[in-house]
Design a protein around this motif. Structure first.
Motif, short mmCIF file in Angstrom:
data_model
loop_
_atom_site.label_atom_id
_atom_site.label_comp_id
_atom_site.label_asym_id
_atom_site.label_seq_id
_atom_site.Cartn_x
_atom_site.Cartn_y
_atom_site.Cartn_z
N ALA A 184 67.27 43.35 55.33
CA ALA A 184 67.48 42.01 54.79
C ALA A 184 66.59 41.72 53.58
O ALA A 184 67.00 41.00 52.66
CB ALA A 184 67.23 40.96 55.88
N CYS A 230 70.34 44.64 60.16
CA CYS A 230 69.70 43.56 59.38
C CYS A 230 68.29 43.91 58.96
O CYS A 230 67.62 43.10 58.32
CB CYS A 230 69.70 42.25 60.18
N ALA A 271 66.22 35.80 59.11
CA ALA A 271 67.10 36.68 58.34
C ALA A 271 68.49 36.82 58.95
O ALA A 271 69.48 37.01 58.23
CB ALA A 271 66.47 38.07 58.21
N ILE A 296 73.82 42.50 54.20
CA ILE A 296 73.10 42.53 55.47
C ILE A 296 74.07 42.61 56.64
O ILE A 296 73.79 43.25 57.67
CB ILE A 296 72.20 41.28 55.60
N ALA A 356 73.97 37.26 59.00
CA ALA A 356 72.98 37.15 57.93
C ALA A 356 72.97 35.75 57.33
O ALA A 356 74.01 35.10 57.19
CB ALA A 356 73.27 38.18 56.85
#
Length: 468
Positions: free
Chosen positions: A264, A261, A441, A164, A454
């Motif tokens: 994720a 992200c 996330a 991520i 992340a």
């Protein structure tokens, strides 16, 4: 990270004592007691959660540093936060080894210390990088303790966070697929579909979202088979939008900044499969990922387009920045074809869920009471925020359109709910739950012992759910 039992003779860079509210200094070794008294009187250390004091050892024991970490009431969350702070502080000081004196569950301590010690610094100047922990010693670790589960969860969560955090120039649909292929092993197989196969298979959502990018989309199917008798078969689906510019419904620069992200959910799936190799639950698990970049170009899909999805339903596009649900829809339809017992999807799906629950809670949507109870229990065991939100059928009216079976957005009101209801159109057969991880996330800044970036949220929760 090497993990072993600590003794009075253990030599480590730091010795960490986990202490509860208003602890008694007589619990500590006599040589350490004056330092603990100083911590109480001068530095106001009371053993409260999220508190840590670090002091040079100055020959008091075999370490360079002494940590006092607060566990509050000494419940599982208290131990988890104290251990996470120890891991965080060890990385800040560049320590390679820590000896932890605690009566907490070794599995909880291992995962929390490793999680707090994590940094994604491979793109930083080498001189500025801090040494990670290589050796962890636990005072209450015995030969009877099975730490494979803890190390598996930690390894899985670390993989999820690494993926991520990767810049989008490095992680795009094909390289995400290559990362999945690295997980192939004795009990795990991986199949990848390219853009030609996606068209042949009628994956209209994944194709549409990815057609605006020079990096073509991919579909990834991971499969874990237990060696013993399987208790059930499940599918876990992750959103894999490796960068989300919004398409023609273009995001602002600020809105795009951390959109690496947006994959994720797929990072969580790959993290789970990394952990499965060590945890080895007796559950058959399918992992499904729709990977695409949502870019703005002459070839991008358009407002007013009508897409035909894998299950034959049509979707009118009212916002190209509501792309994740299109990718997930094809995966849910495919997962339904596998005749699994239960299916869970994980996605950074809506800003509306963040408005409702804030940064630290994921939203859970399901009308399956047994799944809800089990998932909430596993989240509690893992110390992760998960909150149930309603999924009423009558909100589906907001998704009606004249030109297709359904449109891809339902308006501002109840946006997280209508997104989940949109996904329900592509589930046929299995019990199903949707988890919106848009809030937790990715951290804009440090939160507790989790550094910015992340978090790997839901890896530990879903491993607990699979293994329970």
């Amino acid at each position: 990270m090497n993990i072993s039992t600590s003794t009075e003779q253990t030599i480590a860079d730091a010795t960490a004592y986990i202490l509860g509210n208003d602890f008694d200094i007589s619990e500590l070794p006599q040589a350490i007691q004056p330092l603990a008294q100083h911590a109480i009187e001068e530095d106001k250390f009371k053993g409260k959660e999220n508190s840590l004091r670090a002091y040079p050892a100055l020959g008091l024991n075999n370490s360079k540093w002494i940590f006092f970490a607060g566990a509050g009431s000494k419940d599982i969350d208290g131990y988890r936060r104290a251990a996470g702070e120890i891991g965080h502080q060890a990385r800040e000081k560049g320590l390679s080894s820590v000896s932890v004196i605690s009566d907490g569950d070794p599995n909880v301590l291992i995962t929390a210390i490793g999680t707090g010690n994590y940094r994604f610094d491979c793109n930083s100047n080498e001189k500025s990088r801090k040494q990670p922990l290589t050796d962890l010693y636990l005072s209450n670790l015995t030969e009877d303790d099975n730490i494979d589960r803890a190390t598996g969860i930690l390894n899985g969560r670390t993989l999820a966070r690494d993926l991520i955090n990767m810049p989008p120039a490095d992680l795009y649909p094909d390289t995400l697929a290559q990362e999945a292929l690295k997980l192939v092993g004795d009990q795990i197989t991986v199949e990848v579909w390219d853009e030609k196969k996606l068209k042949e298979e009628g994956m209209g959502g994944i194709i549409a979202v990815g057609q605006g990018s020079t990096n073509p989309p991919r579909f990834i199917h991971l499969h874990y088979t237990p060696k013993g008798t399987r208790s059930k078969t499940v599918a876990i689906i992750g959103k894999g939008v490796t960068f989300d510019a919004g398409g023609l419904s273009l995001k602002t620069s600020a809105g795009m900044q951390t959109m690496r992200c947006d994959m994720a959910g797929s990072g969580t799936v790959l993290g789970i499969f990394k952990a499965l190799a060590q945890v080895k639950p007796n559950v058959e698990v399918h992992g499904l990922i729709g990977a695409a970049e949502n870019m703005c170009s002459a070839g991008a899909y358009k407002l007013g387009d009508v897409l035909r999805m894998r299950n034959g339903k049509t979707v009118e596009i009212h916002n190209t920045d509501a792309e994740g649900r299109l990718v997930m829809a094809d995966c849910l339809a495919y997962g339904s074809e596998l005749k699994v017992d239960e299916m869970i999807d994980i996605a950074t799906l809506t800003g509306a869920c963040m408005v409702a629950l804030g940064r630290w809670y994921s939203g859970l949507f399901s009308n399956e009471e047994d799944m809800v109870k089990a998932l909430l229990g596993s989240a509690d065991n893992a110390g992760e925020g998960l909150w149930r939100l309603p999924l009423p059928d009558f909100y589906k009216a907001q998704l009606k359109t004249e030109w297709a079976d359904v449109k891809n957005v339902g308006g501002r009101m109840g946006g997280a709910i209508t997104a989940a209801l949109f996904l329900s159109n592509f589930v046929d057969g299995p019990k199903w739950a949707h988890i919106d991880i848009a809030g937790p996330a990715f951290n804009d800044k440090r939160y507790g012992h989790l550094t910015s970036g992340a978090t790997g949220t839901m890896v530990e929760t879903l491993i607990d759910w699979l293994d329970s």
